[in-house]
Scaffold this motif. Structure first.
Motif, PDB file in Angstrom:
ATOM      1  N   ALA A 189      41.755  41.252  52.331  1.00  0.00           N
ATOM      2  CA  ALA A 189      42.124  41.359  50.921  1.00  0.00           C
ATOM      3  C   ALA A 189      43.621  41.163  50.718  1.00  0.00           C
ATOM      4  CB  ALA A 189      41.686  42.711  50.363  1.00  0.00           C
ATOM      5  N   ALA A 190      44.419  41.776  51.583  1.00  0.00           N
ATOM      6  CA  ALA A 190      45.868  41.662  51.444  1.00  0.00           C
ATOM      7  C   ALA A 190      46.337  40.228  51.621  1.00  0.00           C
ATOM      8  CB  ALA A 190      46.562  42.567  52.468  1.00  0.00           C
ATOM      9  N   ARG A 191      45.641  39.491  52.448  1.00  0.00           N
ATOM     10  CA  ARG A 191      46.016  38.089  52.670  1.00  0.00           C
ATOM     11  C   ARG A 191      45.879  37.279  51.385  1.00  0.00           C
ATOM     12  NH1 ARG A 191      43.470  34.393  57.531  1.00  0.00           N
ATOM     13  NH2 ARG A 191      44.810  32.558  57.266  1.00  0.00           N
ATOM     14  N   PHE A 192      44.795  37.498  50.655  1.00  0.00           N
ATOM     15  CA  PHE A 192      44.608  36.795  49.392  1.00  0.00           C
ATOM     16  C   PHE A 192      45.560  37.310  48.323  1.00  0.00           C
ATOM     17  CE2 PHE A 192      40.684  35.508  51.432  1.00  0.00           C
ATOM     18  CZ  PHE A 192      40.412  34.258  50.882  1.00  0.00           C
ATOM     19  N   GLU A 193      45.735  38.628  48.253  1.00  0.00           N
ATOM     20  CA  GLU A 193      46.616  39.203  47.241  1.00  0.00           C
ATOM     21  C   GLU A 193      48.037  38.675  47.391  1.00  0.00           C
ATOM     22  OE1 GLU A 193      46.034  43.301  48.062  1.00  0.00           O
ATOM     23  OE2 GLU A 193      44.364  43.533  46.635  1.00  0.00           O
ATOM     24  N   THR A 194      48.503  38.574  48.623  1.00  0.00           N
ATOM     25  CA  THR A 194      49.857  38.082  48.883  1.00  0.00           C
ATOM     26  C   THR A 194      50.033  36.661  48.365  1.00  0.00           C
ATOM     27  OG1 THR A 194      50.061  39.492  50.838  1.00  0.00           O
ATOM     28  CG2 THR A 194      51.549  37.610  50.695  1.00  0.00           C
ATOM     29  N   ALA A 195      48.942  35.894  48.378  1.00  0.00           N
ATOM     30  CA  ALA A 195      48.995  34.506  47.928  1.00  0.00           C
ATOM     31  C   ALA A 195      48.736  34.358  46.428  1.00  0.00           C
ATOM     32  CB  ALA A 195      47.976  33.674  48.706  1.00  0.00           C
ATOM     33  N   GLY A 196      48.659  35.477  45.701  1.00  0.00           N
ATOM     34  CA  GLY A 196      48.546  35.395  44.261  1.00  0.00           C
ATOM     35  C   GLY A 196      47.138  35.332  43.708  1.00  0.00           C
ATOM     36  N   TRP A 197      46.138  35.760  44.495  1.00  0.00           N
ATOM     37  CA  TRP A 197      44.765  35.792  44.039  1.00  0.00           C
ATOM     38  C   TRP A 197      44.428  37.146  43.404  1.00  0.00           C
ATOM     39  CZ3 TRP A 197      40.480  32.419  45.951  1.00  0.00           C
ATOM     40  CH2 TRP A 197      40.951  31.254  46.596  1.00  0.00           C
ATOM     41  N   SER A 198      43.448  37.143  42.514  1.00  0.00           N
ATOM     42  CA  SER A 198      42.802  38.370  42.069  1.00  0.00           C
ATOM     43  C   SER A 198      41.742  38.729  43.105  1.00  0.00           C
ATOM     44  CB  SER A 198      42.153  38.151  40.701  1.00  0.00           C
ATOM     45  OG  SER A 198      41.272  39.208  40.384  1.00  0.00           O
ATOM     46  N   VAL A 199      41.745  39.959  43.593  1.00  0.00           N
ATOM     47  CA  VAL A 199      40.919  40.313  44.754  1.00  0.00           C
ATOM     48  C   VAL A 199      40.157  41.606  44.508  1.00  0.00           C
ATOM     49  CG1 VAL A 199      40.927  40.726  47.251  1.00  0.00           C
ATOM     50  CG2 VAL A 199      42.669  39.245  46.236  1.00  0.00           C
ATOM     51  N   ASP A 200      38.939  41.653  45.022  1.00  0.00           N
ATOM     52  CA  ASP A 200      38.166  42.885  45.039  1.00  0.00           C
ATOM     53  C   ASP A 200      37.397  42.941  46.352  1.00  0.00           C
ATOM     54  OD1 ASP A 200      37.158  45.280  44.220  1.00  0.00           O
ATOM     55  OD2 ASP A 200      36.041  44.503  42.508  1.00  0.00           O
ATOM     56  N   SER A 201      37.157  44.148  46.862  1.00  0.00           N
ATOM     57  CA  SER A 201      36.377  44.362  48.076  1.00  0.00           C
ATOM     58  C   SER A 201      35.176  45.230  47.740  1.00  0.00           C
ATOM     59  CB  SER A 201      37.227  45.041  49.163  1.00  0.00           C
ATOM     60  OG  SER A 201      38.303  44.218  49.555  1.00  0.00           O
ATOM     61  N   VAL A 202      33.988  44.804  48.195  1.00  0.00           N
ATOM     62  CA  VAL A 202      32.760  45.516  47.832  1.00  0.00           C
ATOM     63  C   VAL A 202      31.815  45.580  49.017  1.00  0.00           C
ATOM     64  CG1 VAL A 202      32.908  44.817  45.409  1.00  0.00           C
ATOM     65  CG2 VAL A 202      31.604  43.412  47.017  1.00  0.00           C
ATOM     66  N   ASP A 203      30.792  46.405  48.872  1.00  0.00           N
ATOM     67  CA  ASP A 203      29.681  46.448  49.812  1.00  0.00           C
ATOM     68  C   ASP A 203      28.849  45.175  49.602  1.00  0.00           C
ATOM     69  OD1 ASP A 203      27.251  46.862  51.141  1.00  0.00           O
ATOM     70  OD2 ASP A 203      27.004  48.914  50.431  1.00  0.00           O
ATOM     71  N   GLY A 204      28.752  44.363  50.622  1.00  0.00           N
ATOM     72  CA  GLY A 204      28.074  43.088  50.509  1.00  0.00           C
ATOM     73  C   GLY A 204      26.573  43.153  50.415  1.00  0.00           C
ATOM     74  N   ARG A 205      25.990  44.362  50.432  1.00  0.00           N
ATOM     75  CA  ARG A 205      24.554  44.543  50.215  1.00  0.00           C
ATOM     76  C   ARG A 205      24.250  45.143  48.838  1.00  0.00           C
ATOM     77  NH1 ARG A 205      22.798  41.210  54.065  1.00  0.00           N
ATOM     78  NH2 ARG A 205      23.180  41.954  56.176  1.00  0.00           N
ATOM     79  N   ASP A 206      25.273  45.558  48.113  1.00  0.00           N
ATOM     80  CA  ASP A 206      25.109  46.238  46.832  1.00  0.00           C
ATOM     81  C   ASP A 206      25.127  45.198  45.712  1.00  0.00           C
ATOM     82  OD1 ASP A 206      25.534  47.612  44.395  1.00  0.00           O
ATOM     83  OD2 ASP A 206      26.545  49.265  45.421  1.00  0.00           O
ATOM     84  N   HIS A 207      23.977  44.897  45.139  1.00  0.00           N
ATOM     85  CA  HIS A 207      23.881  43.832  44.159  1.00  0.00           C
ATOM     86  C   HIS A 207      24.688  44.112  42.900  1.00  0.00           C
ATOM     87  CE1 HIS A 207      20.002  41.786  45.846  1.00  0.00           C
ATOM     88  NE2 HIS A 207      20.858  42.128  46.797  1.00  0.00           N
ATOM     89  N   GLU A 208      24.703  45.342  42.444  1.00  0.00           N
ATOM     90  CA  GLU A 208      25.454  45.651  41.234  1.00  0.00           C
ATOM     91  C   GLU A 208      26.953  45.560  41.473  1.00  0.00           C
ATOM     92  OE1 GLU A 208      24.164  45.803  38.275  1.00  0.00           O
ATOM     93  OE2 GLU A 208      22.209  45.468  39.228  1.00  0.00           O
ATOM     94  N   ALA A 209      27.401  46.006  42.645  1.00  0.00           N
ATOM     95  CA  ALA A 209      28.823  45.901  42.972  1.00  0.00           C
ATOM     96  C   ALA A 209      29.239  44.447  43.114  1.00  0.00           C
ATOM     97  CB  ALA A 209      29.127  46.676  44.255  1.00  0.00           C
ATOM     98  N   LEU A 210      28.382  43.641  43.739  1.00  0.00           N
ATOM     99  CA  LEU A 210      28.666  42.207  43.856  1.00  0.00           C
ATOM    100  C   LEU A 210      28.764  41.563  42.478  1.00  0.00           C
ATOM    101  CD1 LEU A 210      26.289  41.352  46.824  1.00  0.00           C
ATOM    102  CD2 LEU A 210      28.774  41.069  46.857  1.00  0.00           C
ATOM    103  N   TYR A 211      27.789  41.863  41.618  1.00  0.00           N
ATOM    104  CA  TYR A 211      27.782  41.253  40.282  1.00  0.00           C
ATOM    105  C   TYR A 211      29.040  41.641  39.498  1.00  0.00           C
ATOM    106  CZ  TYR A 211      26.439  40.147  35.511  1.00  0.00           C
ATOM    107  OH  TYR A 211      26.424  39.655  34.233  1.00  0.00           O
ATOM    108  N   ALA A 212      29.423  42.891  39.559  1.00  0.00           N
ATOM    109  CA  ALA A 212      30.622  43.336  38.845  1.00  0.00           C
ATOM    110  C   ALA A 212      31.863  42.621  39.358  1.00  0.00           C
ATOM    111  CB  ALA A 212      30.777  44.849  38.979  1.00  0.00           C
TER     112      ALA A 212
END
Length: 233
Positions: A189-212
């Protein structure tokens, strides 16, 4: 393969059955199953592309960079009617359109031929730039990559460029199943944030978290979603 519209199957509950139809060697099972939930949420609730719009200029583009394990991808495409499920049993056969790496000339809905690590994100950057140059600002570009692909220099260059370029149409899903050889300070996540991206980290099995995470606003910035998963066995 001719583009045809096939009636969708029974939904997410049917995906395991569809995947079980694919037998043979070199299935890369963990590489495939780690992507399953993210792929399902994207195709079922987020991506604006259907079997009837795979060539439409205003469609969303989805690029599977993690193409060396395409079983889940094929199952999700079949479940959504991009092709008939009868093709799944031929996975990897000499005369099957469903190869061990997806082929955009053979499989409806597939945007790129992929499987060699590190190619998808640079191609997605180029796709977003191409859409911008054509004045097509509504279509979104999605690319799914694996954490180990971030060891490739081509991905580093692509993510370093996309942030300052303000590629808001670009969305990257990183499947983090702890398979990378080299870590980075602060993690992915920090790698993308440093490059100016909007970033989020989620549980990759949680469908509602992924959708959000997939649908969160990110004005002026490319979007990265880090999906943490333990591969299904």
């Amino acid at each position: 393969m001719t583009n045809t519209t096939t009636p969708p199957t029974g939904g997410y509950r049917d995906v395991n059955r569809l995947m079980s139809l694919m037998t043979g060697d070199e299935k890369h099972g963990p590489a495939a199953t780690s992507t399953l939930d993210a792929l399902w949420v994207l195709y079922d609730r987020v991506l604006r592309v259907t079997p009837g719009t795979v060539d439409a200029p205003d469609r969303d583009r989805f690029l599977l960079s993690k193409g060396h394990g395409p079983m889940a991808y094929y199952a999700v495409l079949a479940a959504h009617g991009f092709f008939g499920e009868e093709l799944l049993s031929g996975f990897g056969a000499y005369d099957s359109p469903l190869g061990h790496h997806p082929d955009r000339t053979l499989v409806p809905g597939v945007e790129i031929g992929s499987g060699s690590l590190g190619h998808g994100l640079p191609l997605a950057v180029g796709t977003a730039l191409g859409l911008r140059a054509r004045g097509l600002t509504d279509p979104r570009v999605w690319v799914l990559i694996g954490d180990a692909e971030l060891d490739e220099g081509s991905n580093h260059e692509a993510l370093a460029y996309a942030g300052p370029a303000g590629l808001e149409q670009l969305h990257t899903v990183v499947i983090d199943n702890a398979s990378a050889s080299h870590g980075r300070p602060g993690g992915i996540a920090a790698r993308f944030e440093t490059a100016g991206w909007s970033v989020d980290s989620v549980d990759g099995r949680d469908h509602e978290a992924l959708y959000a995470a997939f649908t969160a606003p990110h004005g002026g910035h490319p979007r990265a979603v880090i999906a943490h998963v333990a591969p299904k066995r």
